[in-house]
Structure formats: structure tokens, C-alpha cells
Enzyme design. Structure first.
Site, PDB file in Angstrom:
ATOM      1  N   ARG A  97      -0.746   5.242  16.244  1.00  0.00           N
ATOM      2  CA  ARG A  97      -1.617   4.459  16.687  1.00  0.00           C
ATOM      3  C   ARG A  97      -1.664   4.531  19.260  1.00  0.00           C
ATOM      4  NH1 ARG A  97      -2.892  -0.853  15.209  1.00  0.00           N
ATOM      5  NH2 ARG A  97      -3.949  -0.306  16.684  1.00  0.00           N
TER       6      ARG A  97
ATOM      7  N   LYS B 130      12.426  12.024   2.496  1.00  0.00           N
ATOM      8  CA  LYS B 130      13.797  11.707   1.689  1.00  0.00           C
ATOM      9  C   LYS B 130      13.627  10.132   2.943  1.00  0.00           C
ATOM     10  CE  LYS B 130      17.779  12.780   3.764  1.00  0.00           C
ATOM     11  NZ  LYS B 130      18.129  12.468   4.598  1.00  0.00           N
TER      12      LYS B 130
ATOM     13  N   HIS C 204      14.945  19.779   2.465  1.00  0.00           N
ATOM     14  CA  HIS C 204      14.706  20.274   3.633  1.00  0.00           C
ATOM     15  C   HIS C 204      15.978  21.734   3.089  1.00  0.00           C
ATOM     16  CE1 HIS C 204      17.855  18.779   6.147  1.00  0.00           C
ATOM     17  NE2 HIS C 204      18.190  19.898   6.990  1.00  0.00           N
TER      18      HIS C 204
ATOM     19  N   LYS D 176      15.563  26.241   3.280  1.00  0.00           N
ATOM     20  CA  LYS D 176      16.242  27.424   3.909  1.00  0.00           C
ATOM     21  C   LYS D 176      16.774  28.676   2.906  1.00  0.00           C
ATOM     22  CE  LYS D 176      19.463  23.399   5.555  1.00  0.00           C
ATOM     23  NZ  LYS D 176      20.117  23.330   6.293  1.00  0.00           N
TER      24      LYS D 176
ATOM     25  N   GLU E 231      29.402  18.403   8.759  1.00  0.00           N
ATOM     26  CA  GLU E 231      28.559  18.505  10.144  1.00  0.00           C
ATOM     27  C   GLU E 231      29.754  17.814  11.214  1.00  0.00           C
ATOM     28  OE1 GLU E 231      24.568  16.907   9.265  1.00  0.00           O
ATOM     29  OE2 GLU E 231      25.528  15.917   7.751  1.00  0.00           O
TER      30      GLU E 231
ATOM     31  N   ASP F 186      22.787   9.527   2.163  1.00  0.00           N
ATOM     32  CA  ASP F 186      21.930  10.790   3.221  1.00  0.00           C
ATOM     33  C   ASP F 186      22.095  11.992   2.331  1.00  0.00           C
ATOM     34  OD1 ASP F 186      20.240  11.028   5.784  1.00  0.00           O
ATOM     35  OD2 ASP F 186      22.708  11.543   6.428  1.00  0.00           O
TER      36      ASP F 186
ATOM     37  N   HIS G 277      20.489  17.025  -0.162  1.00  0.00           N
ATOM     38  CA  HIS G 277      21.038  18.509  -0.486  1.00  0.00           C
ATOM     39  C   HIS G 277      22.027  19.058  -1.103  1.00  0.00           C
ATOM     40  CE1 HIS G 277      18.404  17.252   2.816  1.00  0.00           C
ATOM     41  NE2 HIS G 277      19.094  17.018   3.998  1.00  0.00           N
TER      42      HIS G 277
ATOM     43  N   LYS H 195      30.395  13.392   8.344  1.00  0.00           N
ATOM     44  CA  LYS H 195      30.009  13.460   9.758  1.00  0.00           C
ATOM     45  C   LYS H 195      31.188  13.806  10.648  1.00  0.00           C
ATOM     46  CE  LYS H 195      25.461  11.828   8.997  1.00  0.00           C
ATOM     47  NZ  LYS H 195      24.788  13.068   8.501  1.00  0.00           N
TER      48      LYS H 195
ATOM     49  N   LYS I  50      30.338  22.626  11.627  1.00  0.00           N
ATOM     50  CA  LYS I  50      29.097  22.646  11.035  1.00  0.00           C
ATOM     51  C   LYS I  50      29.285  23.853  10.344  1.00  0.00           C
ATOM     52  CE  LYS I  50      24.087  22.205  10.780  1.00  0.00           C
ATOM     53  NZ  LYS I  50      24.170  21.563   9.506  1.00  0.00           N
TER      54      LYS I  50
HETATM   55  C1  BG6 Z   1      19.678  15.294   6.965  1.00  0.00           C
HETATM   56  C2  BG6 Z   1      20.565  13.742   7.167  1.00  0.00           C
HETATM   57  O1  BG6 Z   1      18.555  14.986   5.918  1.00  0.00           O
HETATM   58  O2  BG6 Z   1      20.137  16.915   6.879  1.00  0.00           O
HETATM   59  C3  BG6 Z   1      21.437  14.330   8.092  1.00  0.00           C
HETATM   60  O3  BG6 Z   1      19.450  12.824   7.317  1.00  0.00           O
HETATM   61  C4  BG6 Z   1      21.862  15.337   8.710  1.00  0.00           C
HETATM   62  O4  BG6 Z   1      21.777  13.086   8.426  1.00  0.00           O
HETATM   63  C5  BG6 Z   1      20.956  16.635   8.002  1.00  0.00           C
HETATM   64  O5  BG6 Z   1      22.702  15.502   9.820  1.00  0.00           O
HETATM   65  C6  BG6 Z   1      21.456  17.804   7.797  1.00  0.00           C
HETATM   66  O6  BG6 Z   1      20.990  19.339   7.996  1.00  0.00           O
HETATM   67  P1  BG6 Z   1      21.208  20.703   8.319  1.00  0.00           P
HETATM   68  O7  BG6 Z   1      20.102  20.924   7.864  1.00  0.00           O
HETATM   69  O8  BG6 Z   1      21.573  20.520   9.915  1.00  0.00           O
HETATM   70  O9  BG6 Z   1      22.175  21.062   7.666  1.00  0.00           O
END
Ligand code: BG6
Length: 491
Positions: free
Chosen positions: A50, A147, A177, A181, A215, A234, A239, A339, A344
Site C-alpha cells: 500500500r 511459516k 528456510h 541451507k 541462538e 517458532d 526447523h 535463544k 549460534k
Molecule cells: C526463524 C525464527 O524461523 O529462524 C527465528 O522465526 C530464528 O526466531 C531463525 O531466529 C533462525 O534461523 P537461522 O537460519 O538464523 O538459524
């Protein structure tokens, strides 16, 4: 042979052109695909939102976004090519006549048209209806959706059903996603192109498996979404379960999307459901309190902007689960994700069973197991822990653990690892659904997730606090060390 050449004209229509996902992920990925010459010459990338922007105003905004979010410099020559593909269209998704206008600029009869819904799931139905009512959903069209697909089995079914009124399953590309990878893709080659693993991947040789996705970040201002979602919905529902299914599925008949997805669904349907009686011993829920992550002081979850002061949303989950089929009978799978953990890191560790006898008892009483570590991120690669003789002239065998190591940087110095969104956008353009999630996969995973979240609420389980910068609540050791006499693989 597998090819990823695009051969047909297509239009990529992005609903949510002004949103965060488009800025941070989609535009940088598309620019990089342009740089790698993967986008067909006459492609149009049509941002929908918009705003009264014309194409050149939109291009300026896209350039600013790229300068902010690209992890490489912007090449002016590539930008010129990319810019020529950019268009903007002002559309109100609630207004049917806007879709009729959109039809005038799209040609779904001769072009492949991909609609990317970078929008919240509660808008999916109205967009599908707008497209359907304007006959913008013929067989040349595809939708890509993000998602979360629902927040329970019931709501996922409703969303899937609503979408299916307008698009066939073969037109629907549900994104996770993690499937894009490079290191996730390699799980298939690791398991099915290597006879050593192909033939040794079941409860006769594997003792247990650990999957860790940790993370450093907190919720990064996304409290509205996260308060309702929590780490379970989440990260685990999508994942972690995707990783678990790929690592445990039986060999598919071939690499076709449905062959792979059939096998994944079988695993999901074999996951042992959790109930009120065993939820406390099989799961640990945590929430971060304030602490220090890599030298930086961070707030507790409850002090994050927007979060309710008495919130019971979890930011950490650990689960012990079993897959009730003949391949995996008796093998526990330990999952953990959270988290504000120290680093990470995503990795899968396969612990093989110990040798039935110890021939080296005199010099090495407790021979460790062989352990295959798949480092999905960072330091991407794979290593195998084996036991080796320490070279010397002693007559008894002195042994030690050593690692056979492969890492991408040294083995493939010229092939950088593409971003997951690059891969997924490309596959959706090619029309390969194997990296996307089918409706029954989504539903089967929710069924198992529901068994846990429902047990948490009926037993009134609250998250246990853990200090930011640590590996979660101490209780996760109880599950693996005290109950199972195993140990978490450390970093
Ligand atoms: C997302 C989550 O799907 O994946 C996030 O909503 C998360 O909360 C992220 O931080 C992590 O993705 P990656 O690729 O950085 O491990």
C-alpha cells in the site's frame, strides 16, 4: 541430470514488498541470484504493497534496502540489470477490484507467475481469494508461503483447506528456510550416497542422536509474534522437525519431491506422542533471565519491550523423543533449541554404539563411541570421531580419540555457501517442490507438537529460568545424564 537453469519467462509478485522479510531476506537473495546470472532476462519482480510509489521510487527504496542488508558490496552493473526488473504495484488486498487491475499487468496464460506471500498467515485466505476470483490462479501460477502455517493441528488444517480452494498442492510452496541451507541439502548425500552410512543407519548401530539449534539472539523486538509462539512453535515445529525427519527417514525411491515427502511424513507419524504422565520427564521448557552473552549484558525475556511481566512463553526447549518404527526402536532423539544461549550453532550428532568387547582393556578401559558430527552452522562441515593408536614403541596399545574432519572452506574454497533464500527462491522458480513442505507434513508435525503443548498446559508447566549466556536450565542434564547415563555433546 539435475539442472537449475530457468527456461521460462516468469513474474515474481511479492505481497508484503514493504515488510521486514522482503527487506532482509528476499531482496538480498534476489540480487545475489542476479549476480550469479540465475534470473531469466525478462523476469519481472513486482513488489505489492500500500503506497503511491512509481517504479523509480520503488527502485530507490530497494537500493537503500540492499545497501542496508546485503552482506556484500553493491555492484553498479549488477544493480542496473536488477533495477530493470523491478516494478511496484499499489494494491489493497481487501479490495477485489485491485486484483482485477493486477490481472491487466500479469499474463498468467503464457508466463509462470509466482506469488510470494511475505505477509502474516491471517492474510493468506484473502489474497488467495482475490487471486482466485480474478482468475489469477491457473496452472501456470504458484504461491510461496511462509511459516507459521497455523499454531495447532486444527488451525493448520483450516489454513491448508482454505488455500486449497484456490490452489492445487502442486502449486503450493511452503517455506522452511532450513531446507534451503546447503548443509541441510547435504544430509541426503551424506546418508544416501555413502554406503558406509546408507548401510549403517538404524538401531543396530546407532545409540542415540542429538540435534542442537542454539541462538545468541533474543527475540529482536518481535514480541507480538513471539509471545504467542514461543520457541516450540517458532523453531521445533518446523526447523528441528525437518532436520529430524531428514536424518531418520528411510531411503526415498528417488529424489522426486513426493518420494522424499512421503518418507518424511512416515517419520512424523511415527513420533511417539507425549502425554500428561510423561511430559515432565521428556521435556524441559526454559525462559532466559538477564545475563551476559559473549561479553554483552542482556535483559531477561520478561524485560524485553512488549513482553507481559508474567509471561509464561518459553525461549528454550529440550525434548527426548522416540520414533516408533522398526528402524529406530529403542533409539532416543534429544532435541534442544533456545535463544540467548552462548553461541549460534546448529549441529546434529550421531552417537554410534560401542564395540561389543574391549580388546584393549589393559590400556584403555572405557573406549569412547564413534561419533559423527554434522556441523550445519557455523564452521560448516562433518567430522567423525574414531579411536586411534598413539604411535610409539610401547608393546601395549595406547589409544586416543582423533577426528576425521571435512570442512567446506578448505575442501571447496571456490564455492561459497549460498543463502537459504537464494536456493528456495530459485527452486520455486524452477518449480521443484522437494525443498518445500507438503500439507500433510505440516499437519503431522502439529499433531506431535500439540501433544506436548497441550500436556504443558494441562499439567500447568511453567518455564524454568536460565541465565542468558548459558546452555539452558540445568534440568536438561537430568534427562540425559541422570536418567539415561549419556551426556550432551559439548562445544
Ligand atoms: C526463524 C525464527 O524461523 O529462524 C527465528 O522465526 C530464528 O526466531 C531463525 O531466529 C533462525 O534461523 P537461522 O537460519 O538464523 O538459524
Amino acid at each position: 541430470m539435475y539442472t537449475n537453469k530457468t527456461t521460462q519467462f516468469y513474474d515474481l509478485v511479492i505481497f508484503g514488498a514493504k515488510g521486514d522479510l522482503t527487506k532482509r531476506k528476499l531482496l538480498p537473495a534476489l540480487y545475489k541470484l542476479e549476480k550469479k546470472k540465475k534470473i531469466f532476462k525478462n523476469t519481472r519482480i513486482i513488489g505489492i504493497g500500500r503506497a503511491n510509489w512509481n517504479n523509480s521510487e520503488y527502485s530507490k527504496i530497494v537500493k537503500e534496502n540492499l545497501l542496508n542488508f546485503l552482506d556484500c558490496s553493491l555492484d553498479e552493473n549488477i544493480w542496473k540489470l536488477f533495477k530493470s526488473k523491478l516494478f511496484f504495484y499499489n494494491l489493497d488486498i481487501n479490495n477485489t477490484s485491485c486484483f482485477k487491475q493486477l490481472k491487466k499487468i500479469l499474463d498468467t496464460d503464457s508466463n509462470i507467475t509466482i506469488y510470494y506471500f511475505a505477509m502474516p498467515p491471517n492474510t493468506f485466505e484473502i489474497i488467495c481469494k482475490g487471486l482466485g476470483d480474478s482468475h489469477l490462479n491457473n496452472k501456470n501460477t504458484r504461491i510461496v508461503i511462509e511459516k507459521p502455517i497455523g499454531d495447532s493441528l486444527k488451525s493448520a488444517k483450516i489454513i491448508n483447506k482454505k488455500i486449497s480452494k484456490y490452489f492445487k498442492e502442486s502449486q503450493i510452496f511452503r517455506i522452511d528456510h532450513y531446507l534451503g541451507k546447503e548443509t541441510t541439502l547435504n544430509l541426503l548425500s551424506l546418508r544416501f550416497a555413502n554406503s558406509i552410512f546408507f548401510n549403517n543407519w538404524d538401531n543396530k548401530v546407532i545409540d542415540h542422536v542429538q540435534i542442537t539449534v542454539s541462538e545468541k539472539v533474543g527475540i529482536e523486538g518481535r514480541w507480538k509474534y513471539f509471545e504467542k509462539t514461543g520457541q516450540m512453535k517458532d523453531m521445533v515445529q518446523n526447523h528441528l522437525l525437518q532436520l529430524l525427519t531428514i536424518i531418520t527417514m528411510s531411503p526415498p525411491n528417488n529424489l522426486e519431491a513426493n518420494s522424499i515427502r512421503d518418507e518424511k511424513v512416515k517419520v512424523l507419524n511415527s513420533l511417539r506422542l507425549i502425554n500428561n504422565n510423561n511430559v515432565n520427564i521428556n521435556t524441559v521448557r526454559g525462559q532466559y533471565s538477564s545475563g551476559i552473552v559473549q561479553g554483552v549484558k542482556v535483559n531477561s525475556y520478561l524485560n524485553e519491550d512488549g513482553v507481559k511481566k508474567n509471561s509464561r512463553t518459553e525461549t528454550f526447549v529440550s525434548i527426548r523423543t522416540h520414533i516408533d518404527n522398526s528402524r529406530w526402536e529403542g533409539v532416543p532423539f534429544y532435541l534442544r533449541t533456545g535463544k540467548r544461549l552462548p553461541i549460534k550453532c546448529s549441529k546434529i550428532v550421531i552417537f554410534f554404539k560401542k564395540t561389543p568387547i574391549n580388546l584393549f582393556n589393559n590400556s584403555f578401559i572405557n573406549i569412547p563411541e564413534n561419533k559423527l558430527t554434522i556441523r550445519l552452522e557455523p564452521n560448516e562441515g562433518i567430522d567423525l570421531q574414531i579411536i586411534n593408536k598413539i604411535p610409539d614403541l610401547q608393546s601395549e596399545y595406547l589409544l586416543d580419540k582423533v577426528k576425521l574432519n571435512f570442512d567446506y572452506i578448505h575442501t571447496f574454497p571456490k564455492n561459497s555457501l549460498s543463502d537459504a533464500y537464494e536456493r528456495l527462491l530459485l527452486e520455486s522458480m524452477i518449480g521443484n517442490q522437494s525443498l518445500f513442505v507438503r500439507h500433510d507434513e505440516v499437519e503431522a508435525s502439529w499433531k506431535w507438537i500439540d501433544s506436548i503443548t497441550n500436556s504443558w498446559s494441562s499439567t500447568n508447566q511453567t518455564p524454568i529460568l536460565y541465565k542468558a549466556g548459558t546452555w539452558g536450565p540445568g534440568e536438561i542434564s537430568d534427562m540425559i545424564i541422570n536418567q539415561d547415563k549419556r551426556y550432551w555433546d559439548n562445544f
